[in-house]
Scaffold this active site. Structure first.
Site, short mmCIF file in Angstrom:
data_model
loop_
_atom_site.label_atom_id
_atom_site.label_comp_id
_atom_site.label_asym_id
_atom_site.label_seq_id
_atom_site.Cartn_x
_atom_site.Cartn_y
_atom_site.Cartn_z
N HIS A 186 33.58 26.98 48.48
CA HIS A 186 32.91 28.24 48.84
C HIS A 186 33.66 28.90 49.99
O HIS A 186 34.06 28.23 50.94
CB HIS A 186 31.46 27.96 49.27
CG HIS A 186 30.75 29.20 49.71
ND1 HIS A 186 30.25 30.12 48.81
CD2 HIS A 186 30.47 29.70 50.94
CE1 HIS A 186 29.69 31.12 49.46
NE2 HIS A 186 29.80 30.89 50.76
N SER A 220 21.02 29.71 54.03
CA SER A 220 21.22 30.63 52.92
C SER A 220 22.42 30.20 52.06
O SER A 220 22.32 30.09 50.83
CB SER A 220 21.46 32.04 53.51
OG SER A 220 21.95 32.93 52.54
N1 URA Z 1 26.28 34.80 53.17
C1 URA Z 1 25.15 34.32 52.63
O1 URA Z 1 25.12 33.94 51.47
N2 URA Z 1 24.05 34.27 53.41
C2 URA Z 1 24.05 34.66 54.68
O2 URA Z 1 23.02 34.57 55.31
C3 URA Z 1 25.23 35.17 55.23
C4 URA Z 1 26.35 35.22 54.45
#
Ligand code: URA
Ligand code: CA
Length: 437
Positions: free
Chosen positions: A82, A183
């Site tokens: 990622h 997140s």
């Molecule tokens: N990318 C995400 O997927 N979530 C975030 O909170 C910030 C960047």
């Protein structure tokens, strides 16, 4: 439990237990808790933070809010990768087939571009016929058959993140480290990989400009990943200038193909080898990432990496002849060179400005519903540390055939302003700034 008491608890600096976090996330996703209470809670988290255990519990509760992808039918250790997002970052298109060719299965879920950063799905869709929409069963079948697939998110993964992110966006609470970590990691962990390599970008073109913040976020995400049973490593990498030379969808696919042929930009290749070396190590294909890097070099030079990319393109209904004939990719209607205003050494090449200039040409989206032009973008000729003569090419603008003159002027000015020069030679910065295991 009352939401009011929990807001007060966080506001006063105390930590939540697992049941409290589950109550809040479940209640919000169900619609039982209103936005105004979660808004206040997010602001309290912004100021008071969350400890490691809370952040892991938050991530778990977010994952449990929706579907998860099960990759167990694919034999072997599935490693995902990622990136927190940069400019001109084509690594996934190189890495997925490269690592698969070296023996580690890759089931990659990718996203679209928004703002000044591009998205892997948009880039791949510039290959004629290429489909990124795949059901989970198709994704699993494809990886079982050829070792690699790159698809858009399927199913209802982490609905809690969609709701929370939209609320954070309008309450000035996006840039809270535990909320960002939860997140990102909830989405990665819900997609079912056994191990994960994170590319956390720091610098002008990244959403974290500050290196210390990038290391801090890396530590949190590595702790969450390992805590959830997914072996996780983060590399903090330099995003002060665009990666490689190309910024724009088809232009970046071309650059990725060149890299898979062994002819790509040195920085893009270096980053792919670092990330890929770690992916192979976590997949158990080598004892140490350095050995993984050697193996990947051989996979490129022997032609297996390019061959795997062709298989990937065929498997997803694209025309694999693009690898032999790059002119089969969408071509821009108009090319305009940008000349250097003065001589010197390139001191800065602000990635964000280049990303915004490419977006202005139509390579990226201003809103989720904007359409993009796959052919347009910018190809940089001079990067940090290079010497330049006055009038020499800094970059080439690839625009649509009907691009108006004032748009081209604006883009040219943005590119020139993104550069700074100095008289003395410039020392190049390291690309990989460090790692967190
Ligand atoms: N990318 C995400 O997927 N979530 C975030 O909170 C910030 C960047
Ligand atoms: Ca690039």
């Amino acid at each position: 439990m009352r939401v009011y008491d929990l807001i007060l608890k966080k506001r006063n600096g105390f930590a939540f237990n697992k049941a409290e976090i589950e109550f809040l996330i479940e209640g919000y996703v169900k619609g039982d808790i209103p936005d105004y209470q979660i808004s206040a809670l997010l602001m309290a988290i912004y100021f008071c933070g969350m400890n490691e255990e809370e952040t892991l519990n938050l991530t778990r509760a977010m994952i449990n809010s929706g579907d998860t992808i099960d990759l167990k039918a694919i034999p072997g250790i599935k490693v995902d990768k990622h990136s927190t997002g940069g400019v001109g970052d084509t690594t996934t298109i190189v890495l997925a087939p490269l690592v698969a060719a070296a023996g580690a299965p890759v089931a990659k879920l990718s996203g679209r571009g928004l703002g000044h950063t591009g998205g892997t799905l948009d880039k791949l869709e510039s290959i004629p016929g290429f489909k990124t929409e795949m059901a989970v069963a198709e994704l699993v079948e494809a990886v079982k058959k050829i070792g690699v697939a790159v698809a858009g998110q399927t199913g209802n993964l982490v609905p809690a993140d969609k709701l929370l992110y939209a609320l954070r966006d309008v309450t000035a609470t996006v840039d809270s480290m535990p909320l960002i970590a939860g997140s990102i990691m909830s989405k990665k962990l819900a997609s079912g990989a056994d191990a994960l390599v994170l590319d956390v970008k720091a610098g002008d073109g990244a959403f974290l400009k500050d290196r210390a913040a990038a290391f801090n976020l890396s530590k949190m995400m590595v702790s969450i990943g390992n805590g959830a049973g997914c072996k996780t490593v983060a590399l903090v990498t330099n995003m002060d200038q665009p990666l490689g030379f190309a910024v724009g969808n088809a232009l970046e696919v071309k650059e990725a193909i060149q890299t898979l042929r062994g002819e790509g930009p040195p920085d893009l290749k270096e980053l792919c080898l670092f990330l890929g070396g770690w992916m192979l190590a976590l997949a158990g294909k080598c004892a140490h990432p350095d050995q993984g890097m050697d193996l990947l070099e051989k996979t490129i030079s022997g032609g297996a990496a390019l061959e795997k990319f062709k298989e990937l393109v065929r498997s997803q209904h694209g025309n694999d002849a693009v690898t032999e004939d790059l002119s089969l990719l969408p071509q821009s209607g108009k090319q305009v060179a940008v000349a250097a205003p003065a001589a010197g050494y390139v001191k800065k090449l602000e990635a964000e400005a280049i990303g915004l200039a490419a977006m202005m040409l139509g390579a990226g989206r201003e809103t989720k519903d904007s359409t993009i032009d796959p052919a347009v973008g910018i190809v940089i000729t001079k990067k940090i540390g290079d010497s330049v003569q006055a009038g020499e090419n800094l970059a080439v603008i690839h625009a649509g055939a009907t691009a108006p003159a004032d748009q081209l002027d604006a883009v040219r000015n943005m590119i020139i302003n993104a550069y700074s020069f100095q008289d003395d030679p410039v020392e190049k910065e390291k690309l990989v700034l460090g790692q967190v295991e």
